[in-house]
Design an enzyme around this catalytic site. Structure first.
Site, PDB file in Angstrom:
ATOM      1  N   GLU A 116       8.356  15.741  -1.058  1.00 11.20           N
ATOM      2  CA  GLU A 116       7.463  16.897  -1.186  1.00 11.20           C
ATOM      3  C   GLU A 116       6.809  17.253   0.155  1.00 11.20           C
ATOM      4  O   GLU A 116       5.890  18.071   0.181  1.00 11.20           O
ATOM      5  CB  GLU A 116       6.363  16.641  -2.230  1.00 11.20           C
ATOM      6  CG  GLU A 116       6.834  16.235  -3.615  1.00 11.20           C
ATOM      7  CD  GLU A 116       7.511  17.349  -4.407  1.00 11.20           C
ATOM      8  OE1 GLU A 116       7.738  18.443  -3.867  1.00 11.20           O
ATOM      9  OE2 GLU A 116       7.855  17.089  -5.578  1.00 11.20           O
ATOM     10  N   HIS A 139      -0.725  14.787  -4.410  1.00 14.67           N
ATOM     11  CA  HIS A 139       0.025  15.128  -5.621  1.00 14.67           C
ATOM     12  C   HIS A 139       0.133  13.892  -6.491  1.00 14.67           C
ATOM     13  O   HIS A 139       0.470  12.808  -6.012  1.00 14.67           O
ATOM     14  CB  HIS A 139       1.427  15.639  -5.256  1.00 14.67           C
ATOM     15  CG  HIS A 139       2.360  15.651  -6.429  1.00 14.67           C
ATOM     16  ND1 HIS A 139       2.137  16.448  -7.538  1.00 14.67           N
ATOM     17  CD2 HIS A 139       3.483  14.951  -6.705  1.00 14.67           C
ATOM     18  CE1 HIS A 139       3.096  16.239  -8.421  1.00 14.67           C
ATOM     19  NE2 HIS A 139       3.922  15.322  -7.946  1.00 14.67           N
ATOM     20  N   HIS A 141       0.327  12.540 -11.076  1.00 13.03           N
ATOM     21  CA  HIS A 141       0.731  12.868 -12.441  1.00 13.03           C
ATOM     22  C   HIS A 141      -0.371  12.476 -13.431  1.00 13.03           C
ATOM     23  O   HIS A 141      -0.214  11.510 -14.190  1.00 13.03           O
ATOM     24  CB  HIS A 141       2.031  12.132 -12.784  1.00 13.03           C
ATOM     25  CG  HIS A 141       3.169  12.368 -11.831  1.00 13.03           C
ATOM     26  ND1 HIS A 141       4.238  11.508 -11.684  1.00 13.03           N
ATOM     27  CD2 HIS A 141       3.407  13.406 -10.968  1.00 13.03           C
ATOM     28  CE1 HIS A 141       5.086  11.993 -10.786  1.00 13.03           C
ATOM     29  NE2 HIS A 141       4.599  13.131 -10.321  1.00 13.03           N
ATOM     30  N   GLU A 169     -20.224  19.211 -15.100  1.00  8.86           N
ATOM     31  CA  GLU A 169     -19.860  19.014 -13.697  1.00  8.86           C
ATOM     32  C   GLU A 169     -18.719  19.915 -13.212  1.00  8.86           C
ATOM     33  O   GLU A 169     -18.616  20.222 -12.008  1.00  8.86           O
ATOM     34  CB  GLU A 169     -19.436  17.545 -13.576  1.00  8.86           C
ATOM     35  CG  GLU A 169     -19.186  17.030 -12.193  1.00  8.86           C
ATOM     36  CD  GLU A 169     -18.432  15.692 -12.206  1.00  8.86           C
ATOM     37  OE1 GLU A 169     -17.813  15.335 -13.227  1.00  8.86           O
ATOM     38  OE2 GLU A 169     -18.462  15.035 -11.171  1.00  8.86           O
ATOM     39  N   HIS A 210       4.327  18.198 -15.329  1.00  5.98           N
ATOM     40  CA  HIS A 210       4.622  17.350 -14.164  1.00  5.98           C
ATOM     41  C   HIS A 210       3.340  16.746 -13.568  1.00  5.98           C
ATOM     42  O   HIS A 210       3.229  15.527 -13.487  1.00  5.98           O
ATOM     43  CB  HIS A 210       5.379  18.176 -13.111  1.00  5.98           C
ATOM     44  CG  HIS A 210       5.749  17.406 -11.885  1.00  5.98           C
ATOM     45  ND1 HIS A 210       6.811  17.750 -11.075  1.00  5.98           N
ATOM     46  CD2 HIS A 210       5.196  16.313 -11.298  1.00  5.98           C
ATOM     47  CE1 HIS A 210       6.908  16.883 -10.075  1.00  5.98           C
ATOM     48  NE2 HIS A 210       5.930  16.015 -10.182  1.00  5.98           N
TER      49      HIS A 210
HETATM   50  O1  2HA Z   1       7.369  11.631  -5.218  1.00  3.81           O
HETATM   51  O2  2HA Z   1       6.030  12.870  -7.718  1.00  3.81           O
HETATM   52  O3  2HA Z   1       7.089  15.277  -7.464  1.00  3.81           O
HETATM   53  C1  2HA Z   1       7.715  11.763  -6.548  1.00  3.81           C
HETATM   54  C2  2HA Z   1       7.075  12.956  -7.133  1.00  3.81           C
HETATM   55  C3  2HA Z   1       7.788  14.222  -6.957  1.00  3.81           C
HETATM   56 ZN    ZN Z   2       5.502  14.441  -8.961  1.00  3.58          ZN
END
Ligand code: 2HA
Ligand code: ZN
Length: 273
Positions: A116, A139, A141, A169, A210
């Site tokens: 990414e 990033h 999840h 908040e 995602h």
């Molecule tokens: O690096 O989360 O979106 C793995 C991920 C890709």
């Molecule tokens: Zn990811």
């Protein structure tokens, strides 16, 4: 002279990647983080002055030439980074032509930046125009936020207002709201372009089914933004799981009062007051 591995940058970075893992938001090799460092910060460490390798990137980073980024490696597991920082993390400098990066520290098993990374670089470039102190792209999840993208309409205003109303908040932490892109294949420049376009007006963007792509002036700020959004999503899901009957909520007028009291500007047109 201390080695870079003992620097506060590595300490803060590896602390947060472990916390992301411990929250359950970066299973296996999920997630990626990049952290912009300044020339002055990097030049204190003798062991980062040499270029070990140069690798091409699938993005024209000319705007970012000469900038340094501490970044997680592709395929690396967040649970392991704390133990093997100079293998699982690298410090890279964007080359003058913007089409490659010089690895100046880390990735010592031949590794390279996250898949990414083009999306991160586009995000940094966009957010630097909004906020000159922009430093971090994160990033991950987050479980409850991902769950919410199955049951809630993927509408920026609707999801932002709902997350604002889940706890007092929220609006103080993300008055600019949360952006959403359509579901897309990750790890390429296409999702990078669409995401960085959203980052012009939102400090974080939901990737449906995602995860989240968030920005900030510091590691704590980017992490705190994700934590707050995820907490709001968790409360939403708990309400749904316990019958979904709302007896009372935070009104638009109360949100406006909160924003005024804390000196933040809620996204224009979102509150009906
Ligand atoms: O690096 O989360 O979106 C793995 C991920 C890709
Ligand atoms: Zn990811």
């Amino acid at each position: 002279m201390t080695n870079f591995i003992d620097s506060p940058f590595i300490r803060d970075f590896t602390k947060i990647t472990l916390q992301l893992y411990e929250h359950g938001w970066d299973e296996r090799n999920g997630g990626n983080v990049s952290y912009r460092l300044t020339e002055g910060e990097v030049s204190q460490y003798e062991d980062v002055q040499k270029i070990s390798r140069n690798i091409p990137i699938d993005f024209d980073g000319a705007d970012l030439a000469g900038m340094y980024f501490l970044v997680t490696g592709t395929g690396k597991y967040f649970k392991n980074i704390i133990e093997f920082p100079n293998r699982d993390v690298g410090l890279v400098r964007i080359a003058e032509d913007g089409k490659s990066v010089d690895i100046v520290w880390g990735f010592n098993d031949g590794g390279k930046p996250t898949s990414e990374f083009p999306t991160h670089l586009m995000g940094h470039a966009t957010r630097l125009k909004v906020n000159p102190n922009q430093r971090v792209i994160m990033h991950c999840h987050p479980t409850n936020l991902i769950a919410m993208t199955f049951t809630f309409p993927l509408d920026e205003k609707e999801i932002t207002k709902t997350l604002w109303k889940m706890q007092t908040e929220s609006i103080v932490v993300f008055p600019d709201g949360v952006g959403i892109v359509p579901w897309m294949v990750p790890g390429n420049t296409e999702i990078g372009k669409v995401t960085s376009d959203k980052l012009k007006e939102f400090s974080s963007v939901i990737w449906p089914q995602h995860g989240i792509f968030a920005s900030g002036s510091s590691i704590d700020e980017a992490f705190g933004l994700i934590e707050t959004i995820e907490k709001a999503a968790e409360i939403y899901n708990i309400i749904q799981a316990t019958g979904g009957q709302i007896q009372q909520t935070i009104t638009d007028q109360q949100l406006a009062n909160l924003a005024r009291a804390f000196g933040v500007k809620p996204k224009k047109g979102y509150l009906e007051v």
